[in-house]
Design a protein around this motif. Structure first.
Motif, PDB file in Angstrom:
ATOM      1  N   VAL A 110       0.880  -1.174   0.000  1.00 29.76           N
ATOM      2  CA  VAL A 110       0.000   0.000   0.000  1.00 29.76           C
ATOM      3  C   VAL A 110       0.914   1.219   0.000  1.00 29.76           C
ATOM      4  N   MET A 111       1.013   1.859  -1.154  1.00 27.05           N
ATOM      5  CA  MET A 111       1.991   2.918  -1.349  1.00 27.05           C
ATOM      6  C   MET A 111       1.348   4.292  -1.258  1.00 27.05           C
ATOM      7  N   LYS A 112       2.182   5.309  -1.125  1.00 26.89           N
ATOM      8  CA  LYS A 112       1.676   6.687  -1.029  1.00 26.89           C
ATOM      9  C   LYS A 112       0.979   7.111  -2.313  1.00 26.89           C
ATOM     10  N   ALA A 113       1.698   7.011  -3.401  1.00 26.44           N
ATOM     11  CA  ALA A 113       1.209   7.372  -4.733  1.00 26.44           C
ATOM     12  C   ALA A 113       2.289   6.970  -5.716  1.00 26.44           C
ATOM     13  N   LEU A 114       1.939   6.896  -6.998  1.00 29.97           N
ATOM     14  CA  LEU A 114       2.944   6.569  -8.002  1.00 29.97           C
ATOM     15  C   LEU A 114       3.241   7.764  -8.899  1.00 29.97           C
ATOM     16  N   SER A 115       2.694   8.930  -8.559  1.00 28.94           N
ATOM     17  CA  SER A 115       2.983  10.144  -9.311  1.00 28.94           C
ATOM     18  C   SER A 115       4.389  10.664  -9.003  1.00 28.94           C
ATOM     19  N   MET A 127      -8.295   1.553   0.041  1.00 24.92           N
ATOM     20  CA  MET A 127      -7.547   0.589  -0.769  1.00 24.92           C
ATOM     21  C   MET A 127      -7.007  -0.539   0.100  1.00 24.92           C
ATOM     22  N   MET A 128      -6.434  -0.193   1.238  1.00 26.05           N
ATOM     23  CA  MET A 128      -5.914  -1.218   2.138  1.00 26.05           C
ATOM     24  C   MET A 128      -7.032  -2.131   2.627  1.00 26.05           C
ATOM     25  N   ASN A 129      -8.162  -1.543   2.986  1.00 29.30           N
ATOM     26  CA  ASN A 129      -9.286  -2.343   3.461  1.00 29.30           C
ATOM     27  C   ASN A 129      -9.768  -3.309   2.390  1.00 29.30           C
ATOM     28  N   LEU A 184       3.012  -4.235   3.100  1.00 30.24           N
ATOM     29  CA  LEU A 184       4.059  -3.234   3.180  1.00 30.24           C
ATOM     30  C   LEU A 184       3.381  -1.876   3.061  1.00 30.24           C
ATOM     31  N   LEU A 185       3.479  -1.073   4.106  1.00 33.19           N
ATOM     32  CA  LEU A 185       2.695   0.155   4.196  1.00 33.19           C
ATOM     33  C   LEU A 185       3.569   1.400   4.146  1.00 33.19           C
ATOM     34  N   SER A 186       3.246   2.297   3.224  1.00 31.56           N
ATOM     35  CA  SER A 186       3.869   3.621   3.164  1.00 31.56           C
ATOM     36  C   SER A 186       2.739   4.639   3.240  1.00 31.56           C
ATOM     37  N   PRO A 187       2.335   5.003   4.448  1.00 32.00           N
ATOM     38  CA  PRO A 187       1.132   5.828   4.621  1.00 32.00           C
ATOM     39  C   PRO A 187       1.331   7.266   4.172  1.00 32.00           C
ATOM     40  N   GLN A 188       0.226   7.932   3.906  1.00 28.55           N
ATOM     41  CA  GLN A 188       0.303   9.333   3.512  1.00 28.55           C
ATOM     42  C   GLN A 188       0.523  10.254   4.704  1.00 28.55           C
ATOM     43  N   THR A 189       0.019   9.853   5.863  1.00 31.33           N
ATOM     44  CA  THR A 189       0.283  10.597   7.092  1.00 31.33           C
ATOM     45  C   THR A 189       0.564   9.576   8.192  1.00 31.33           C
ATOM     46  N   ASP A 190       0.901  10.090   9.357  1.00 30.47           N
ATOM     47  CA  ASP A 190       1.185   9.201  10.481  1.00 30.47           C
ATOM     48  C   ASP A 190      -0.078   8.570  11.053  1.00 30.47           C
ATOM     49  N   ALA A 191      -1.256   9.022  10.620  1.00 29.60           N
ATOM     50  CA  ALA A 191      -2.503   8.544  11.231  1.00 29.60           C
ATOM     51  C   ALA A 191      -3.439   7.807  10.288  1.00 29.60           C
ATOM     52  N   ASN A 192      -3.366   8.059   8.986  1.00 29.10           N
ATOM     53  CA  ASN A 192      -4.487   7.626   8.141  1.00 29.10           C
ATOM     54  C   ASN A 192      -4.621   6.115   7.975  1.00 29.10           C
ATOM     55  N   LEU A 193      -3.548   5.341   8.165  1.00 26.82           N
ATOM     56  CA  LEU A 193      -3.662   3.882   8.029  1.00 26.82           C
ATOM     57  C   LEU A 193      -3.767   3.161   9.375  1.00 26.82           C
ATOM     58  N   LEU A 194      -3.850   3.903  10.464  1.00 28.29           N
ATOM     59  CA  LEU A 194      -3.972   3.263  11.774  1.00 28.29           C
ATOM     60  C   LEU A 194      -5.181   2.322  11.860  1.00 28.29           C
ATOM     61  N   PRO A 195      -6.354   2.709  11.340  1.00 26.23           N
ATOM     62  CA  PRO A 195      -7.489   1.764  11.388  1.00 26.23           C
ATOM     63  C   PRO A 195      -7.226   0.496  10.590  1.00 26.23           C
ATOM     64  N   GLY A 196      -6.549   0.626   9.444  1.00 23.69           N
ATOM     65  CA  GLY A 196      -6.231  -0.540   8.632  1.00 23.69           C
ATOM     66  C   GLY A 196      -5.261  -1.470   9.322  1.00 23.69           C
ATOM     67  N   VAL A 197      -4.291  -0.897  10.023  1.00 25.01           N
ATOM     68  CA  VAL A 197      -3.316  -1.713  10.751  1.00 25.01           C
ATOM     69  C   VAL A 197      -4.019  -2.494  11.861  1.00 25.01           C
ATOM     70  N   GLN A 198      -4.946  -1.856  12.552  1.00 20.59           N
ATOM     71  CA  GLN A 198      -5.683  -2.555  13.603  1.00 20.59           C
ATOM     72  C   GLN A 198      -6.520  -3.684  13.016  1.00 20.59           C
ATOM     73  N   ARG A 199      -7.125  -3.416  11.871  1.00 16.54           N
ATOM     74  CA  ARG A 199      -7.932  -4.457  11.215  1.00 16.54           C
ATOM     75  C   ARG A 199      -7.051  -5.626  10.789  1.00 16.54           C
ATOM     76  N   ALA A 200      -5.872  -5.338  10.263  1.00 18.85           N
ATOM     77  CA  ALA A 200      -4.946  -6.404   9.876  1.00 18.85           C
ATOM     78  C   ALA A 200      -4.517  -7.211  11.095  1.00 18.85           C
ATOM     79  N   LYS A 201      -4.258  -6.526  12.198  1.00 13.43           N
ATOM     80  CA  LYS A 201      -3.866  -7.212  13.430  1.00 13.43           C
ATOM     81  C   LYS A 201      -4.973  -8.146  13.899  1.00 13.43           C
ATOM     82  N   ASP A 202      -6.219  -7.696  13.816  1.00 15.46           N
ATOM     83  CA  ASP A 202      -7.355  -8.527  14.211  1.00 15.46           C
ATOM     84  C   ASP A 202      -7.452  -9.786  13.357  1.00 15.46           C
TER      85      ASP A 202
END
Length: 331
Positions: A56-61, A100-102, A113-131
């Motif tokens: 899950v990447m930031k962007a490809l631009s 996209m991650m969800n 492999l996560l390269s988030p756009q901010t320090d917070a925006n993928l936190l819910p996805g990480v918790q879901r993956a952990k579950d």
């Protein structure tokens, strides 16, 4: 579904990030250099050929993320697994990246492999993956504080290396400006902090430090304004190469090429081309292709059951016209 994603992201952005305050890859003691992996943990284990890893990447631009994906793909071929690296259309679509991650989470990937756009925006996805007991690895450059592993550069050293170069080159000091990345992103803060803290011990004065959100046009506009107020500026330091190349255009427009130095970060091919032409002064190359390969290696080792340190630090180097030839082999 999108409304739920918006709500989840809003909660993540507004919740106290206590974990982020206590985890810094730059300061983490449970850390080794990527060059030590083989010596400490032996050959890379073999996984089933149908093992699938999601990126899950930031962007490809931005060319940096294209090169990181190239590293993922080379690593996947090298270690006999499959990788699928996806990204939203731009570096500011935080909701789209989380969505996209969800979506990817239900498609059989063993790790992300996560390269988030901010320090917070993928936190819910990480918790879901952990579950779901799915492995997550943070790969440059924003920080997902709840992932068990981080692969990437020592971000603070990035700014330190540019500051040290300036101090050595201009012992009498001068005026400098910082073109920051996105506010609130770990890498941007660390790079800027390393630069400013190092210069604080010198005769240099930081006359401006302004975000341009990783964007070339914004960086051009900001740099043009700074040069109007400080026509004798010694140097700019930009938190990425995309912004640095925008700054180069502003310097050229002001007739300061060769007089006001410009440094960037990432080591993209366009930065190397600009250095060769005598426009961009230097870039701190974080070797994204190599970083991608290391991230794949780390993922394979973890999926095979190896216990690795929390942080795997990858190389970086300040590249200028004087030394770029020795680093081109890593492109």
């Amino acid at each position: 579904m999108r409304n739920r994603t918006v709500l989840t992201l809003t909660l993540a952005l507004t919740a106290p990030l206590a974990a982020a305050a206590t985890f810094s890859p730059d300061a983490e003691k449970d850390r080794i250099d990527s060059t030590q992996l083989a010596a400490k943990f032996g050959p890379v284990p073999k996984l089933p050929a149908d093992t699938r890893i999601g990126g899950v990447m930031k962007a490809l631009s931005n060319e940096y993320w294209q090169l990181l994906r190239k590293g993922y793909e080379q690593g996947a071929r090298k270690y006999g697994v499959q990788v699928d690296a996806q990204a939203p259309s731009n570096e500011s679509d935080q909701i789209g990246q989380l969505s996209m991650m969800n979506t990817m989470m239900g498609k059989g990937y063993k790790a992300f492999l996560l390269s988030p756009q901010t320090d917070a925006n993928l936190l819910p996805g990480v918790q879901r993956a952990k579950d779901r007991q799915l492995l997550t690895i943070n790969v440059n450059d924003a920080l997902v504080s709840t992932t068990p592993h981080f692969v990437g550069n020592i971000q603070r050293q990035n700014g330190v290396s540019v500051a040290e170069y300036l101090i050595k080159t201009f012992p009498a000091g001068g005026k400098v400006a910082v073109i920051e990345g996105q506010p609130g992103v770990y890498a941007a803060g660390q790079r800027t902090g390393g630069f400013k803290d190092t210069l604080a011990k010198s005769k240099f004065k930081v006359v401006a430090s302004v975000p341009a959100n990783w964007d070339r046009q914004q960086a051009f506009n900001v740099a043009r304004d700074i040069l109007r107020k400080n026509p004798d500026l010694t140097a700019f330091y930009a938190n990425n190469d995309t912004m640095a190349l925008g700054v180069v255009e502003a310097v050229k427009s002001a007739g300061r090429l060769g007089k006001t130095l410009v440094f960037g970060t990432d080591g993209i091919n366009a930065a190397y081309d600009s250095i060769k032409k005598g426009e961009l002064t230097g870039t701190v190359d974080s070797f994204p292709v190599l970083t991608g390969e290391v991230a794949l290696e780390v993922t394979v080792r973890l999926l095979a059951g190896q216990k690795l340190p929390r942080v795997i630090a990858t190389p970086q180097a300040l590249v200028t016209k004087a030394n770029y030839k020795q680093y081109e082999q890593f492109k």
